[in-house]
Design a protein around this motif. Structure first.
Motif: not given
Length: 331
Positions: A21, A73, A75, A81, A100, A126-127, A130
């Motif tokens: 990312t 993507c 985030l 996501v 990440n 966000g991570h 994901l």
């Protein structure tokens, strides 16, 4: 310290698929470049597809055989996501490493599309989402796979304010950044514990870059329109920071070194852990607080609507057998 460990020491990655990312700039760009040089296929997960393609073109100018693909993507938008994860699962049969990496630092208060404070939303939530949405692919790849989560030594000043996670009542840019970076570590360590308990061959590792010269430091002053702060940051970077290429070494080490164990923390081993070659270190005592980690995990599931579906009564089985990861929306 891993004496003189450089990108030359990254093992051959032919046949590996790696997601990074924030791959279009800074540490993510340098990591992507290094992975590609060693034969890995890098999926560049970028907020801006245009900037991602420009970055990919620059890497291909240097490495014509680089295997790269660029996908959107963002985030700061959980819908983006989810769309990325769905596209990835439809396109790629395997995932060996998830990095990440993307983040924002010490910016004026702003919110994500779902209304979360932007630093907490991008850097952590966000991570978290994901990783959960790609977990089946990590598990199904076979053999050891890894999740590497980028934190910062600024996490040492961080506290998780469960009563005001989105910094509505009080906002300080650096406190919010520190909270998000502490959240990264609590997540990385809790994820590794849950993976181990489930008997899965996926390692969760954390890292930090020390003090590296990237655009990350400049965005806060730029967004505030503060020319004096921007000048001071640029001067500090020029005088004291190591290059982004060197700053990416802990991420590369955590992602590829055969001796890394799940739950470890990698950073530069030089002066005050701000620069130098990578080594395994210990993060702050607060980052190992299991009660906070479990509480943060539960809150993160509620806020993102992503539930990992671990079932500890079925060692080595998760996802399809234990209640597949869901991607419902927060209520």
């Amino acid at each position: 310290m891993a004496d003189d460990w450089t990108t030359d020491d990254v093992q051959d990655l032919s046949g590996s698929t790696i997601v990074v990312t924030g791959a279009n700039s800074g540490l993510g760009y340098e990591a992507t470049r290094a992975f590609a040089r060693k034969g890995g296929h890098v999926v560049m997960a970028c907020r801006s597809v245009e900037r991602g393609r420009e970055a990919a073109g620059e890497i291909r100018d240097e490495l014509p055989a680089a295997s790269l693909s660029v996908h959107e993507c963002d985030l700061a938008d959980l819908d983006s996501v989810r769309a990325f994860a769905e596209e990835f699962e439809a396109t790629y049969p395997s995932l060996h490493v998830l990095c990440n990496n993307a983040g924002v630092m010490a910016i004026p208060r702003a919110e994500t599309e779902q209304g979360f404070e932007r630093q907490f939303g991008v850097n952590h939530l966000g991570h978290f989402a994901l990783t959960g949405l790609l977990l089946d692919r990590l598990i199904g790849t076979g053999g050891e796979t890894r999740v590497v989560t980028h934190s910062s030594n600024v996490h040492e000043r961080g506290e998780i304010d469960f009563d005001d996670l989105n910094s509505v009542e009080r906002y300080d840019p650096w406190d919010a950044y520190a909270q998000s970076k502490l959240a990264n570590l609590l997540f990385a360590y809790e994820l590794d514990r849950r993976l181990r308990d489930a008997g899965l061959d996926v390692k969760s590792v954390a890292c930090h870059p020390g003090y590296a010269d990237t655009d990350l430091q400049r965005r806060g002053p730029e967004m505030r329109g503060s020319k004096p702060r921007l000048f001071a940051m640029k001067a500090s970077n020029a005088l004291f920071a190591q290059s982004a290429a060197v700053g990416a070494l802990p991420l590369l080490y955590a992602a590829t070194h055969p001796g890394i164990e799940g739950g470890q923390y990698v950073g530069p081993g030089g002066f005050r852990n701000l620069r130098g070659t990578p080594e395994v270190q210990r993060s702050s005592e607060r980052s190992y607080d299991r009660e906070d980690a479990r509480r943060l995990w539960a809150v993160s599931e509620e806020l993102t609507g992503v539930r990992y579906g671990f079932d500890r009564s079925l060692p080595g089985r998760v996802g399809r057998l234990a209640g597949r990861v869901t991607d419902g929306r927060p209520g």
